[in-house]
Design a protein around this motif. Structure first.
Motif, PDB file in Angstrom:
ATOM      1  N   ARG A 134       0.820  -1.215   0.000  1.00 55.95           N
ATOM      2  CA  ARG A 134       0.000   0.000   0.000  1.00 55.95           C
ATOM      3  C   ARG A 134       0.848   1.255   0.000  1.00 55.95           C
ATOM      4  O   ARG A 134       0.380   2.331   0.335  1.00 55.95           O
ATOM      5  CB  ARG A 134      -0.932  -0.015   1.207  1.00 55.95           C
ATOM      6  N   THR A 135       2.102   1.115  -0.382  1.00 52.04           N
ATOM      7  CA  THR A 135       2.976   2.276  -0.456  1.00 52.04           C
ATOM      8  C   THR A 135       2.538   3.129  -1.640  1.00 52.04           C
ATOM      9  O   THR A 135       2.484   2.656  -2.776  1.00 52.04           O
ATOM     10  CB  THR A 135       4.446   1.839  -0.645  1.00 52.04           C
ATOM     11  N   ALA A 136       2.229   4.380  -1.365  1.00 51.39           N
ATOM     12  CA  ALA A 136       1.786   5.284  -2.434  1.00 51.39           C
ATOM     13  C   ALA A 136       2.931   5.540  -3.413  1.00 51.39           C
ATOM     14  O   ALA A 136       4.095   5.597  -3.028  1.00 51.39           O
ATOM     15  CB  ALA A 136       1.310   6.605  -1.841  1.00 51.39           C
ATOM     16  N   LYS A 191       4.080   8.272  -6.194  1.00 47.36           N
ATOM     17  CA  LYS A 191       3.816   9.609  -6.715  1.00 47.36           C
ATOM     18  C   LYS A 191       4.194   9.660  -8.193  1.00 47.36           C
ATOM     19  O   LYS A 191       5.273   9.216  -8.578  1.00 47.36           O
ATOM     20  CB  LYS A 191       4.606  10.657  -5.940  1.00 47.36           C
ATOM     21  N   GLU A 251      -7.033  14.611  -5.421  1.00 44.57           N
ATOM     22  CA  GLU A 251      -7.624  13.555  -4.601  1.00 44.57           C
ATOM     23  C   GLU A 251      -8.596  12.702  -5.413  1.00 44.57           C
ATOM     24  O   GLU A 251      -8.750  11.514  -5.149  1.00 44.57           O
ATOM     25  CB  GLU A 251      -8.351  14.151  -3.392  1.00 44.57           C
ATOM     26  N   PRO A 306      -6.997   9.662  -8.708  1.00 51.88           N
ATOM     27  CA  PRO A 306      -6.716   8.225  -8.536  1.00 51.88           C
ATOM     28  C   PRO A 306      -7.980   7.371  -8.548  1.00 51.88           C
ATOM     29  O   PRO A 306      -7.991   6.284  -9.133  1.00 51.88           O
ATOM     30  CB  PRO A 306      -6.014   8.158  -7.178  1.00 51.88           C
ATOM     31  N   GLU A 347      -8.993   4.542 -11.356  1.00 55.53           N
ATOM     32  CA  GLU A 347      -9.333   3.177 -10.940  1.00 55.53           C
ATOM     33  C   GLU A 347     -10.712   2.773 -11.470  1.00 55.53           C
ATOM     34  O   GLU A 347     -10.886   1.669 -11.991  1.00 55.53           O
ATOM     35  CB  GLU A 347      -9.285   3.047  -9.420  1.00 55.53           C
TER      36      GLU A 347
END
Length: 77
Positions: free
Chosen positions: A9-11, A13, A45, A48, A52
């Motif tokens: 779950r590491t974002a 960038k 915000e 993303p 998806e």
């Protein structure tokens, strides 16, 4: 254990360059979102979740992804 291991779950960038018309439409979409739900969200915000939703709704992409996954694990169709 019934619960599978949680995914990474590491974002990540990413920077993108948008045409002025697309940037305007995204701001308009954020305005429409605020009118619809009564809360303002920044375009950054919303994007993303928009991407998806777009990918999830693309039937051909899902089929191609499944085919590539099956091929990578050796499943023939």
């Amino acid at each position: 254990m019934k619960l599978a291991k949680l995914p990474d779950r590491t974002a990540v960038k990413m920077n993108v360059v948008l045409a002025p018309g697309l940037a305007r439409r995204l701001r308009e979409y954020a305005d429409f979102y605020a009118e619809t739900y009564g809360s303002r969200e920044e375009v950054t915000e919303l994007v993303p979740f928009m991407l998806e939703a777009f990918l999830d709704s693309d039937v051909d992409f899902r089929k191609g992804s499944k085919r590539r996954h099956d091929e990578s694990i050796g499943v023939s169709s």
